[in-house]
Each structure stands twice: as structure tokens, then as C-alpha cells.
Design a protein around this motif. Structure first.
Motif, PDB file in Angstrom:
ATOM      1  N   CYS A  90       8.431  21.383 -39.862  1.00 51.09           N
ATOM      2  CA  CYS A  90       8.099  22.727 -40.343  1.00 51.09           C
ATOM      3  C   CYS A  90       9.275  23.398 -41.051  1.00 51.09           C
ATOM      4  O   CYS A  90      10.431  23.129 -40.738  1.00 51.09           O
ATOM      5  CB  CYS A  90       7.634  23.607 -39.181  1.00 51.09           C
ATOM      6  N   SER A  91       8.952  24.303 -41.968  1.00 51.93           N
ATOM      7  CA  SER A  91       9.983  25.016 -42.725  1.00 51.93           C
ATOM      8  C   SER A  91      10.645  26.117 -41.910  1.00 51.93           C
ATOM      9  O   SER A  91      11.659  26.669 -42.336  1.00 51.93           O
ATOM     10  CB  SER A  91       9.367  25.627 -43.991  1.00 51.93           C
ATOM     11  N   LEU A 166      19.135  31.182 -42.267  1.00 51.99           N
ATOM     12  CA  LEU A 166      19.405  30.656 -43.604  1.00 51.99           C
ATOM     13  C   LEU A 166      18.132  30.535 -44.424  1.00 51.99           C
ATOM     14  O   LEU A 166      18.131  30.799 -45.633  1.00 51.99           O
ATOM     15  CB  LEU A 166      20.101  29.297 -43.510  1.00 51.99           C
ATOM     16  N   MET A 167      17.027  30.137 -43.781  1.00 49.95           N
ATOM     17  CA  MET A 167      15.774  29.984 -44.515  1.00 49.95           C
ATOM     18  C   MET A 167      15.223  31.326 -44.990  1.00 49.95           C
ATOM     19  O   MET A 167      14.485  31.390 -45.970  1.00 49.95           O
ATOM     20  CB  MET A 167      14.731  29.265 -43.652  1.00 49.95           C
ATOM     21  N   GLY A 172      12.473  32.457 -47.745  1.00 50.81           N
ATOM     22  CA  GLY A 172      11.697  33.689 -47.580  1.00 50.81           C
ATOM     23  C   GLY A 172      11.917  34.713 -48.675  1.00 50.81           C
ATOM     24  O   GLY A 172      10.953  35.223 -49.272  1.00 50.81           O
ATOM     25  N   PHE A 173      13.179  35.044 -48.935  1.00 53.62           N
ATOM     26  CA  PHE A 173      13.471  36.078 -49.932  1.00 53.62           C
ATOM     27  C   PHE A 173      13.054  35.654 -51.343  1.00 53.62           C
ATOM     28  O   PHE A 173      12.428  36.441 -52.061  1.00 53.62           O
ATOM     29  CB  PHE A 173      14.952  36.449 -49.875  1.00 53.62           C
ATOM     30  N   PRO A 174      13.351  34.417 -51.783  1.00 51.36           N
ATOM     31  CA  PRO A 174      12.854  33.996 -53.103  1.00 51.36           C
ATOM     32  C   PRO A 174      11.328  34.015 -53.208  1.00 51.36           C
ATOM     33  O   PRO A 174      10.786  34.356 -54.261  1.00 51.36           O
ATOM     34  CB  PRO A 174      13.401  32.571 -53.244  1.00 51.36           C
ATOM     35  N   TYR A 220       3.590  29.753 -47.215  1.00 47.63           N
ATOM     36  CA  TYR A 220       4.312  30.966 -47.591  1.00 47.63           C
ATOM     37  C   TYR A 220       3.994  32.129 -46.668  1.00 47.63           C
ATOM     38  O   TYR A 220       4.871  32.924 -46.323  1.00 47.63           O
ATOM     39  CB  TYR A 220       3.996  31.324 -49.052  1.00 47.63           C
ATOM     40  N   ALA A 221       2.728  32.238 -46.244  1.00 50.34           N
ATOM     41  CA  ALA A 221       2.349  33.311 -45.328  1.00 50.34           C
ATOM     42  C   ALA A 221       3.090  33.171 -44.006  1.00 50.34           C
ATOM     43  O   ALA A 221       3.566  34.161 -43.431  1.00 50.34           O
ATOM     44  CB  ALA A 221       0.843  33.302 -45.099  1.00 50.34           C
ATOM     45  N   ASN A 222       3.202  31.951 -43.504  1.00 51.86           N
ATOM     46  CA  ASN A 222       3.891  31.740 -42.231  1.00 51.86           C
ATOM     47  C   ASN A 222       5.394  31.938 -42.347  1.00 51.86           C
ATOM     48  O   ASN A 222       6.028  32.428 -41.414  1.00 51.86           O
ATOM     49  CB  ASN A 222       3.567  30.336 -41.691  1.00 51.86           C
ATOM     50  N   VAL A 223       5.979  31.554 -43.463  1.00 48.38           N
ATOM     51  CA  VAL A 223       7.406  31.815 -43.676  1.00 48.38           C
ATOM     52  C   VAL A 223       7.662  33.322 -43.656  1.00 48.38           C
ATOM     53  O   VAL A 223       8.614  33.804 -43.037  1.00 48.38           O
ATOM     54  CB  VAL A 223       7.885  31.205 -45.007  1.00 48.38           C
TER      55      VAL A 223
END
Length: 290
Positions: A90-91, A166-167, A172-174, A220-223
Motif C-alpha cells: 500500500c501507498s 514523507l508520503m 498527498g500534496f501533489p 487517491y481518496a485513501n491517500v
């Protein structure tokens, strides 16, 4: 080595191919029997349901979406044997590791994050993060790290908390910027035509906006919802953007230039103070293929 790969999505198929290329006997498991049959013929691997695949495996790679992760972990829990290595890809890391520790108490759990996508040709020069949480997991992480480094992967070992921190910056931010930028650009009447005149900066923005908008919504939603403190970073961005907008509305060129100079000074100090950390992050960013 018998490796069970759970999940028949793009990354599940990627890992099935990769592990087979390394000489492993691969058992691929998934929900769709028709798709499993196709992949069995296409990849030349064994196939099974989730518990059966796990029961006969020396190690297990869980390659399913975050939204279905807990369900799959619960499904395989009766088939897991003591000290069996169970890894996720997972990311984000705190959430799935907590789930595995909760339901797979006798297993040897290791959180991992291959920071690349299914289009990658192997792991050479790609970032791969391992997140052990205790001495037993640390020992196995070193073994798995050595295995990956034989193929020249850039392997980073850190805590799940540090990984997710870090992620938030790396992913997340990008994602947040890309989604907001895409909506804004699509509302501009000349958006399609503007791409014909794009320079380097604008091409970078459009590439980010379009690539993020076309990605998997589930990931993306989960991140965005499961990374701690990501919302604070994004709120800080909105505050900063509003401050820049206020200066632009005032047509205050001197204030804009002063703020830019202050920003440049801060950036130079940061670069000087954290050169090694930035080099590490740069390597991760270079190898990231979301």
C-alpha cells in the motif's frame, strides 16, 4: 520459494511476473475466477482462492486496494501460519500495518511500499520503502532489502509514521495540487488551445493536473483521507495562496518582489542545512511513478 500474490490488479500482475522472473513459484489469487483463468495461461503461474494460496506459500504479497484491504486480511487470517512473512504494498503504511497486526498476530508482518507503478521495468534504480515495527520485522526487512538490492533497487528502511509523513509530501500534496489545478484549468475557455503555447513551467503543471485527474480514484481518496496531518499541509497551502493573491490584487509589485526574495533566502538556507536529506528525497522523487 513459493510466493503468493493476492490481487489481480495491475500491481498484482506486475509482482507475479517479477517474482516468477526471479525464480519463484508464484500462486496468484483473486476474486474473479474468469480473470484468474486468463492470467494462469498468460503468465504461466498457479492460481487459487485467497486462503489456499496463502496456506502453501513461503511468503505472501498483498496487492489489493486499500478499501478492500481489511476484508482480504480477515479472509486469509485462518490460513496464515506462525512466522509466515506477510507483506503489503500500500501507498500508506500505518493503516495497513495496524490491520495486519490486529488480524495476523502470529505472522511476520512487514509493511512495504514500491514507489513506482506497473509500467516499471523491474526495480533497478527505483525507490522501495520497508517499514518494520519490531526486531523480528527488522531482521526480515534486512533480508528482503538485500534481495531487492541485488536488482539495484534503492531501498529505504523507516518507521510507518516517517513513511506516511514523507508520503504526505511526495504523494498527498501533489495529488491535492493536481486535482485543484485540473478543475481550475478546465474552467478556462482557452485551456485546450493554451497547450499549443506551453513552455516548460506550464507543461509541468498540465502534466501534473492531467495525470492526477486520470489516476485511480480509490488510491487517491485513501491517500487524502488516511495520511495523518496531510490536511494541515493543504490548509497551509491555501493560506499561503490567499496571501499571494491578496498582494496581486493590490498590484503591489514591491511587496511581491520582497516576498519572493524572502522565499528565495529561506529556500537557500534550507538547501544548505538539509542537503543530504534533499538528495535522498530527490532520489525518491526521480524513481516515483505513481
Amino acid at each position: 520459494m513459493r510466493t503468493a500474490v493476492l490481487g489481480t490488479g495491475k500491481m498484482g500482475v506486475w509482482f507475479a511476473k517479477y517474482c516468477k522472473s526471479k525464480g519463484d513459484t508464484v500462486i496468484l489469487a483473486g476474486r474473479n475466477a474468469e480473470k484468474l483463468a486468463e492470467l494462469k495461461n498468460e503468465l504461466g503461474v498457479e492460481t487459487a482462492d485467497f486462503p489456499t494460496a496463502v496456506r502453501g506459500a513461503d511468503r505472501v504479497l498483498i496487492c489489493v486496494s486499500i478499501s478492500s484491504f481489511e476484508e482480504i486480511v480477515k479472509t486469509i487470517s485462518p490460513a496464515v501460519h506462525a512466522d509466515q512473512p506477510i507483506m503489503d504494498i500500500c501507498s500508506i503504511k500505518e493503516y495497513p500495518i495496524n490491520i495486519m497486526h490486529q488480524h495476523l498476530k502470529d505472522a511476520l508482518v512487514l509493511g512495504t511500499h514500491p514507489v513506482f507503478g506497473p509500467g516499471s521495468n523491474g526495480v533497478a534504480h527505483k525507490a522501495y520503502v520497508l517499514t518494520p515495527t519490531n526486531p523480528k520485522e527488522q531482521t526480515y526487512a534486512e533480508e528482503f532489502k538485500a534481495w531487492l538490492e541485488k536488482d539495484q533497487a534503492h531501498v529505504f528502511v523507516m518507521t510507518p509514521q516517517k513513511h506516511d509523513e514523507l508520503m504526505g509530501i511526495v504523494l498527498g500534496f501533489p495529488h491535492f495540487l493536481g486535482l485543484a489545478a485540473c478543475e481550475t484549468l478546465l474552467e478556462q475557455p482557452g485551456f485546450s488551445e493554451s497547450k499549443k503555447l506551453a513552455g516548460t513551467t506550464y507543461r509541468m503543471l498540465v502534466t501534473l493536473a492531467e495525470s492526477v485527474a486520470m489516476e485511480t480514484p480509490d488510491l487517491y481518496a485513501n491517500v487524502q483521507t488516511k495520511l495523518a496531518n496531510l490536511d494541515k499541509m493543504e490548509e497551509r497551502f491555501i493560506t499561503s495562496a490567499q496571501q499571494w493573491l491578496d498582494l496581486m490584487k493590490k498590484k503591489d509589485s514591491n511587496a511581491l518582489m520582497e516576498r519572493m526574495n524572502q522565499l528565495r533566502t529561506k529556500l537557500e538556507k534550507t538547501d544548505n542545512q538539509y542537503t543530504k536529506s534533499y538528495e535522498t528525497m530527490y532520489k525518491m522523487l526521480q524513481s516515483t511513478e505513481e
